[in-house]
Design a protein around this motif. Structure first.
Motif, mmCIF file in Angstrom:
data_model
loop_
_atom_site.group_PDB
_atom_site.id
_atom_site.type_symbol
_atom_site.label_atom_id
_atom_site.label_comp_id
_atom_site.label_asym_id
_atom_site.label_seq_id
_atom_site.Cartn_x
_atom_site.Cartn_y
_atom_site.Cartn_z
ATOM 1 N N GLY A 197 -39.600 -27.028 12.652
ATOM 2 C CA GLY A 197 -39.025 -26.356 11.507
ATOM 3 C C GLY A 197 -39.535 -26.727 10.079
ATOM 4 O O GLY A 197 -39.144 -26.126 9.017
ATOM 5 N N TYR A 204 -43.959 -20.935 6.290
ATOM 6 C CA TYR A 204 -43.206 -20.147 6.098
ATOM 7 C C TYR A 204 -43.772 -18.765 5.452
ATOM 8 O O TYR A 204 -42.958 -17.741 5.440
ATOM 9 N N ASN A 216 -34.667 -22.237 12.584
ATOM 10 C CA ASN A 216 -35.662 -23.536 12.409
ATOM 11 C C ASN A 216 -35.017 -24.722 12.964
ATOM 12 O O ASN A 216 -35.690 -25.527 12.429
ATOM 13 N N VAL A 234 -30.518 -28.537 6.701
ATOM 14 C CA VAL A 234 -30.817 -27.258 5.725
ATOM 15 C C VAL A 234 -31.281 -27.748 4.406
ATOM 16 O O VAL A 234 -31.954 -27.456 3.513
ATOM 17 N N LEU A 241 -37.389 -24.645 2.289
ATOM 18 C CA LEU A 241 -36.637 -23.626 3.007
ATOM 19 C C LEU A 241 -36.230 -22.481 1.872
ATOM 20 O O LEU A 241 -36.344 -21.391 2.600
ATOM 21 N N ALA A 245 -36.715 -17.618 1.853
ATOM 22 C CA ALA A 245 -35.688 -16.738 2.115
ATOM 23 C C ALA A 245 -36.200 -15.741 0.908
ATOM 24 O O ALA A 245 -36.145 -15.952 -0.181
ATOM 25 N N ASN A 251 -33.964 -17.543 6.311
ATOM 26 C CA ASN A 251 -33.679 -18.763 7.362
ATOM 27 C C ASN A 251 -32.376 -18.514 8.359
ATOM 28 O O ASN A 251 -31.557 -18.113 7.623
ATOM 29 N N GLN A 315 -31.736 -17.866 -1.752
ATOM 30 C CA GLN A 315 -31.093 -18.870 -0.956
ATOM 31 C C GLN A 315 -30.470 -19.931 -1.881
ATOM 32 O O GLN A 315 -31.393 -20.432 -2.742
#
Ligand code: GLA
Length: 419
Positions: A197, A204, A216, A234, A241, A245, A251, A315
């Motif tokens: 992940g 990504y 992930n 997360v 991450l 997005a 994600n 996100q």
């Protein structure tokens, strides 16, 4: 090579690999069989719960008749264990005829007649995780075409029984193959989940060009421990991450388990609230035929869905981790609005958390605050101290907009279709 050729060559590579299906500009929503129904293929003894066309028809009926579809829950997704153990004479995957006597085409027609969509599952390896035929490299084109022929709308590509080298080829190849069918098919990649992940193993930027969503982290289970471990992973990795997005690329922290057996009411609210902060796909995996009123009202909360589906597609992040066990999460939204979640990791009693909006980085003078669970509104000055009472393992969630402007109504759901 001169510069112009180089620029052209890299642009061409990009176009070749970019996922160009225009789908899922907001996180997809619907229902997915796996967490609740697993690989139950015993239709003789468990006809209501086994993986069969009846299960997907039942869930489609519930989505269509019980107000889910209007809220955006439109995908009905098959997971593992739908196929026969062998391919047909032409080398194509085939559904188990005992459990899917009408074939997958019957199901996609059933969904489309009701304004719903159908998703299906495959695996980038020799076998699926449960030992059904996989889609190794030489089968990618034929399987993508088969799904398109069946008029499927979404495809989850799992990664059991494949290695990193094959995955590097297979996930981009499938993206191209799906595009080449000419049918818009939302593409869910489990690739990063099989590579830990995180960068450097996971790229990504590349994923956002190949897939509409990606798992992930590990599989969700029907327990609070499992939900909490996902939340922790997360937000501990939010710097990596959140930039990944955006509209068309999400994600995926895995299914909503609200309505099952493992979560209390507060924990269910926490899952829903934080999945909205995360701009997560909202795939319920529960029995919609018998779901309780309490679980339904959490999953059907219009303000939370509106926050999840915000058109900017940012996100959200954890902005505070207090020693007291209170954590604060924030997501910026369109119309200068935002969402805040106060979450308690405590296990004693409701905790009275005192803060102010200016302590949470809000700088305009005054705000309109709506509690998304109670609907209560308030006008708050940024400097005013307030107290929120947060239940153990629960949340308080607010929708926040600038006070006194007409357009600052709470988010409304404007789309029926979450693509
Ligand atoms: C993997 C996936 C799950 C589910 C199962 C099916 O574990 O991560 O979401 O699809 O396989 O076997």
């Amino acid at each position: 090579m001169n510069l112009a050729v180089l620029v052209f060559a890299s642009a061409a590579t990009l176009t070749t690999f970019a996922l160009d299906n225009g789908l899922m500009r907001t996180p997809p929503m619907g229902w997915l069989a796996w967490e609740r129904y697993r690989c139950d293929i015993d239709c003789e003894h468990d006809p209501k719960n086994c993986i069969s066309e009846n299960l997907f028809i039942d869930m489609a009926d519930r989505l269509f008749e019980d107000g889910w579809k209007e809220l955006g829950y439109v995908y009905v997704n098959i997971d593992d264990c739908w196929s026969l153990k062998t391919r047909d004479k032409q080398g194509r995957l085939q559904p188990d005829p005992k459990r899917f006597p009408g074939g997958i085409r019957k199901l996609s027609r059933y969904m489309h007649d009701r304004g719903l969509k159908l998703g299906i599952y495959g695996d980038m390896g020799n076998y699926t995780c449960m030992g059904y035929p996989g889609t190794p490299l030489d089968k990618i084109a034929v399987d993508a075409q088969t799904f398109a022929d069946w008029e499927v709308d979404m495809f989850k590509f799992d990664g059991c029984y494949s290695n990193a080298t094959d995955q590097e080829q297979g996930y981009p190849l499938m993206s191209k193959a799906l595009n080449a069918t000419g049918r818009p098919i939302g593409y869910s990649c489990s690739w990063p989940a099989y590579q830990g992940g995180l960068p450097p193993k996971v790229n990504y930027t590349q994923l956002g060009q190949l897939c509409n969503l990606w798992r992930n982290y590990g599989d969700i289970q029907d327990s609070w421990d499992s939900v909490l471990s996902i939340i922790d992973w997360v937000f501990e990795n939010q710097d990596v991450l959140t930039p990944a997005a955006g509209p068309g690329r999400w994600n995926d922290p895995d299914m909503l388990i609200v309505g099952n057996f493992g979560l209390s009411k507060d924990q269910s609210r926490t899952q829903m609230a934080l999945w909205a902060i995360m701009a997560a796909p909202l795939f319920m995996s529960t029995d919609l035929r018998v779901i309780s009123g309490e679980a339904r009202s959490i999953l059907q909360n219009k303000m939370i869905i509106g926050i999840n589906q915000d058109v900017l597609g940012f996100q959200g992040r954890r902005i505070l981790k207090e020693k007291s066990g209170i954590e604060v999460f924030w997501r910026p939204l369109s119309n200068n609005a935002s969402a805040l979640v106060f979450f308690s990791r405590r296990t004693d009693m409701p905790y009275r958390y005192k803060t102010s909006l200016s302590k949470l980085n809000y700088t305009a003078d005054s705000y309109k605050v709506t509690d998304v669970f109670t609907g209560k509104t308030d006008i708050l000055k940024d400097s005013t101290d307030f107290v929120v009472s947060v239940n153990p393992t629960g949340v308080v969630m607010w929708y926040i907009s600038a006070a006194g402007k007409l357009q600052d109504e709470p988010p409304q759901i404007t789309k029926i279709d979450s693509t």
